[in-house]
Scaffold this active site. Structure first.
Site, PDB file in Angstrom:
ATOM      1  N   HIS A  26       0.841  -1.194   0.000  1.00  0.00           N
ATOM      2  CA  HIS A  26       0.000   0.000   0.000  1.00  0.00           C
ATOM      3  C   HIS A  26       0.880   1.249   0.000  1.00  0.00           C
ATOM      4  O   HIS A  26       2.112   1.172  -0.048  1.00  0.00           O
ATOM      5  CB  HIS A  26      -1.002  -0.021   1.154  1.00  0.00           C
ATOM      6  CG  HIS A  26      -0.393  -0.090   2.524  1.00  0.00           C
ATOM      7  ND1 HIS A  26       0.508   0.837   2.992  1.00  0.00           N
ATOM      8  CD2 HIS A  26      -0.554  -0.982   3.539  1.00  0.00           C
ATOM      9  CE1 HIS A  26       0.860   0.528   4.219  1.00  0.00           C
ATOM     10  NE2 HIS A  26       0.247  -0.578   4.583  1.00  0.00           N
ATOM     11  N   HIS A  29       3.912   1.481   2.348  1.00  0.00           N
ATOM     12  CA  HIS A  29       5.092   0.730   1.905  1.00  0.00           C
ATOM     13  C   HIS A  29       5.806   1.491   0.784  1.00  0.00           C
ATOM     14  O   HIS A  29       7.024   1.605   0.761  1.00  0.00           O
ATOM     15  CB  HIS A  29       4.699  -0.639   1.351  1.00  0.00           C
ATOM     16  CG  HIS A  29       3.952  -1.527   2.305  1.00  0.00           C
ATOM     17  ND1 HIS A  29       2.722  -2.053   2.008  1.00  0.00           N
ATOM     18  CD2 HIS A  29       4.258  -1.978   3.540  1.00  0.00           C
ATOM     19  CE1 HIS A  29       2.310  -2.807   3.012  1.00  0.00           C
ATOM     20  NE2 HIS A  29       3.220  -2.773   3.963  1.00  0.00           N
ATOM     21  N   CYS A 134      -0.779  -8.340  22.449  1.00  0.00           N
ATOM     22  CA  CYS A 134      -1.608  -7.995  21.277  1.00  0.00           C
ATOM     23  C   CYS A 134      -1.193  -8.914  20.128  1.00  0.00           C
ATOM     24  O   CYS A 134      -0.038  -8.887  19.708  1.00  0.00           O
ATOM     25  CB  CYS A 134      -1.423  -6.528  20.871  1.00  0.00           C
ATOM     26  SG  CYS A 134      -2.243  -6.151  19.292  1.00  0.00           S
ATOM     27  N   CYS A 137       0.072  -6.955  16.984  1.00  0.00           N
ATOM     28  CA  CYS A 137       1.444  -6.436  17.106  1.00  0.00           C
ATOM     29  C   CYS A 137       2.446  -7.558  17.319  1.00  0.00           C
ATOM     30  O   CYS A 137       3.643  -7.351  17.121  1.00  0.00           O
ATOM     31  CB  CYS A 137       1.596  -5.520  18.322  1.00  0.00           C
ATOM     32  SG  CYS A 137       0.655  -4.024  18.295  1.00  0.00           S
ATOM     33  N   CYS A 152      -4.827  -2.302  22.987  1.00  0.00           N
ATOM     34  CA  CYS A 152      -3.513  -2.091  22.362  1.00  0.00           C
ATOM     35  C   CYS A 152      -3.385  -0.627  21.921  1.00  0.00           C
ATOM     36  O   CYS A 152      -4.293  -0.090  21.297  1.00  0.00           O
ATOM     37  CB  CYS A 152      -3.376  -3.012  21.148  1.00  0.00           C
ATOM     38  SG  CYS A 152      -2.028  -2.527  20.059  1.00  0.00           S
ATOM     39  N   HIS A 155      -3.446  -0.783  17.882  1.00  0.00           N
ATOM     40  CA  HIS A 155      -4.628  -1.326  17.205  1.00  0.00           C
ATOM     41  C   HIS A 155      -5.939  -0.980  17.896  1.00  0.00           C
ATOM     42  O   HIS A 155      -7.009  -1.232  17.354  1.00  0.00           O
ATOM     43  CB  HIS A 155      -4.497  -2.850  17.073  1.00  0.00           C
ATOM     44  CG  HIS A 155      -3.367  -3.245  16.183  1.00  0.00           C
ATOM     45  ND1 HIS A 155      -2.094  -3.507  16.665  1.00  0.00           N
ATOM     46  CD2 HIS A 155      -3.301  -3.371  14.841  1.00  0.00           C
ATOM     47  CE1 HIS A 155      -1.299  -3.801  15.651  1.00  0.00           C
ATOM     48  NE2 HIS A 155      -2.000  -3.727  14.539  1.00  0.00           N
ATOM     49  N   LYS A 302      -3.646   6.787  10.226  1.00  0.00           N
ATOM     50  CA  LYS A 302      -2.733   5.814   9.658  1.00  0.00           C
ATOM     51  C   LYS A 302      -3.533   4.838   8.799  1.00  0.00           C
ATOM     52  O   LYS A 302      -4.607   4.397   9.180  1.00  0.00           O
ATOM     53  CB  LYS A 302      -2.003   5.041  10.752  1.00  0.00           C
ATOM     54  CG  LYS A 302      -0.877   4.212  10.155  1.00  0.00           C
ATOM     55  CD  LYS A 302      -0.163   3.335  11.138  1.00  0.00           C
ATOM     56  CE  LYS A 302       0.988   2.640  10.410  1.00  0.00           C
ATOM     57  NZ  LYS A 302       1.501   1.478  11.097  1.00  0.00           N
ATOM     58  N   LYS A 305      -6.151  -1.713   7.310  1.00  0.00           N
ATOM     59  CA  LYS A 305      -7.269  -2.464   6.739  1.00  0.00           C
ATOM     60  C   LYS A 305      -8.548  -2.179   7.501  1.00  0.00           C
ATOM     61  O   LYS A 305      -9.618  -2.056   6.923  1.00  0.00           O
ATOM     62  CB  LYS A 305      -6.958  -3.975   6.779  1.00  0.00           C
ATOM     63  CG  LYS A 305      -6.157  -4.426   5.576  1.00  0.00           C
ATOM     64  CD  LYS A 305      -6.290  -5.914   5.329  1.00  0.00           C
ATOM     65  CE  LYS A 305      -5.484  -6.698   6.340  1.00  0.00           C
ATOM     66  NZ  LYS A 305      -5.298  -8.105   5.929  1.00  0.00           N
TER      67      LYS A 305
END
Ligand SMILES: [Zn+2]
Length: 508
Positions: A26, A29, A134, A137, A152, A155, A302, A305
């Site tokens: 994505h 990256h 988590c 993570c 977390c 997340h 950020k 998904k």
């Protein structure tokens, strides 16, 4: 750490984080990989021997779970996803010299050697681990790190209570050694405020971390206890050394290590605290440096998904071309700070900097040379008023690339483009009769374009080559070497200049 064993300063070994194959490539990256690519290309222009490494992180619980869900084996699953990254990097003109997958034998051998060295040093010991974990993570969290309701911090979902016997790396023993190392290597982490974050983590006290799991099969077995597989950090971080021969070709390893790492701000702890401690334990030098980037946010968040805001970089390439996308990524955000991706911003940058500034300059120059100079580019004047602007653009670009600030490097290059456009507007060669006066102006503008092509080539490889060829120069712009290639007066004159189609047609 005999300094005579360090690679020569003309070697430049740069890495991206390896990307976890639980998702397709994505924008996040692509962001780091394009920054690294431009840096690698800049250092090649400087004549350095460059090795640019990226790759994929393929072990761990999430991959096992994703493979189970897809009704396949983890190996088959990763074999499907890893090529998506390789393909994306090809399509974005990424000039990586290697691509490492953590499922390769060369990596397994190196990870096992690194583990064994740390174990032999007495820094890996068996202990009972209990804590809040988590799964996303793959990390235990202390109560002080969790959000309200045991969520977390990354997340924002509930952690689970786990208890297991693990091998632990005694990170707690490394506080003084790390602080001493950083004190002896000021500026190892850029930007400076990110370096201060890392030092704060070390001064705040270090907890031992677990290096193995028995609950998991998908990983690399510990050499002295194969009932455990290596877990996350020893496996993933070691790619930076295994890719250049650690554990398989020691001479090659010594010729490249230490590397410079590009990392995101969310992995400072692992890269700037865990990793140098692991290397010191194994008797290896810590990295030469770290450049820490912020996140490229989408709508202020950020990309993830779960928030449904994942941007596929290859879709954007369809709109603005590979170089248009690369330019935006490099020019829009100050490396180290968070950036905010917007489609409007992408188009605005494209139109202003690429279509209006660079594209327009080339088109004006080619038009006048065709109409007034018989299609043959004249030589520049040694005392051109643009010579100073060109020298300043190079100086500022070089300083910015050295500081890992691509947006400043491009700003410096674009200042030469703007100065050249202003020079043409002041002289109005399109109104002039053929003769030495217009030849002098056009020779200067062609020379400025030649220098721009060299300076912009790390960001815009295809466009720079096109500019190079249209002003009649032969060979590859990537074969030019700095600083000689940007010394004023390099355009020889007498070359055929081609008009061609617009480099960057304006977007609505
Ligand atoms: Zn998490």
């Amino acid at each position: 750490m005999d300094p005579s064993r360090s690679p020569s300063p003309s070697r430049y070994y740069l890495t991206t984080p390896i990307y976890y194959v639980n998702a397709r490539p994505h924008l996040g990256h692509a962001y780091t990989t394009i920054i690294g690519d431009a840096l690698a290309r800049w250092h090649r222009l400087l004549g350095e021997e460059v090795r640019y490494l990226t790759g994929t992180d393929e072990h761990g619980l999430k991959i096992q779970q994703a493979a189970d869900a897809a009704g396949t084996t983890p190996q088959e699953f990763t074999d499907r996803i890893a090529p998506l990254f390789q393909d994306a990097w090809r399509r974005l003109d990424i000039s990586n010299d290697d691509f490492i997958r953590t499922t390769e034998p060369r990596h397994r051998l190196g990870v096992q050697q690194l583990l064994q060295r740390c174990y032999d040093a007495g820094d890996i010991e068996l202990d009972l681990y209990a804590g809040k974990y988590c799964v996303a993570c793959e990390e235990y969290y202390g109560d002080d790190e969790l959000l309200e309701g045991d969520l977390c911090p990354i997340h924002k979902r509930p952690v689970e209570y786990f208890e297991e016997e693990n091998w632990f790396f005694r990170l707690s023993r490394f506080q003084d050694r790390l602080l001493e190392w950083y004190a002896a290597h000021p500026g190892a982490i850029v930007p400076e405020f990110r370096g201060n974050e890392a030092l704060g983590l070390i001064r705040g006290g270090l907890r031992d971390f677990s290096v193995s799991r028995t609950s998991l099969q998908w990983g690399i077995p510990l050499p002295w206890d194969p009932t455990h597989v290596a877990y996350v950090w020893f496996d993933a971080l070691a790619n930076y050394i295994t890719a250049v021969g650690y554990g398989t070709d020691d001479e090659r390893f010594r010729s490249w290590w230490p590397a410079r790492h590009l990392i995101g701000k969310d992995i400072i702890r692992h890269h700037c605290v865990y990793w140098p401690a692991m290397l010191l334990s194994a008797g290896l030098e810590p990295p030469r440096g770290w450049a820490v980037g912020g996140w490229l946010l989408v709508g202020g968040e950020k990309m993830s998904k779960t928030s449904g805001n994942v941007v596929d970089p290859l879709d954007l390439v369809d709109d603005v071309g590979v170089d248009g996308f690369r330019y935006y990524v490099l020019a829009e955000t100050t490396y180290g700070q968070d950036g905010d991706f917007t489609y409007e911003g992408l188009i605005a940058r494209y139109n202003s900097d690429l279509a209006n500034n660079l594209g327009n300059l080339l088109s004006r120059v080619a038009t006048v040379v065709t109409k007034t100079c018989g299609g043959v580019g004249p030589a520049p004047s040694p005392s051109s008023p643009l010579a100073g602007a060109a020298a300043a653009a190079y100086e500022a670009s070089a300083a910015a690339w050295a500081d890992v600030q691509p947006n400043r490097a491009l700003e410096a290059t674009w200042s030469l483009i703007r100065a050249t456009n202003a020079y043409l507007e002041a002289n109005e060669p399109w109104k002039a009769e053929p003769g030495p006066v217009v030849d002098a102006v056009m020779g200067d503008a062609l020379e400025a374009l030649r220098i721009v092509a060299v300076l912009a080539s790390p960001a815009l490889p295809t466009t720079s080559q096109a500019v190079w060829e249209r002003i009649g120069l032969g060979g590859a712009v990537t074969d030019q070497r700095l600083p000689a290639a940007v010394a004023w007066g390099g355009y020889p004159g007498g070359l055929e200049v081609t008009k061609g189609a617009p480099l960057f047609p304006r977007k609505a």
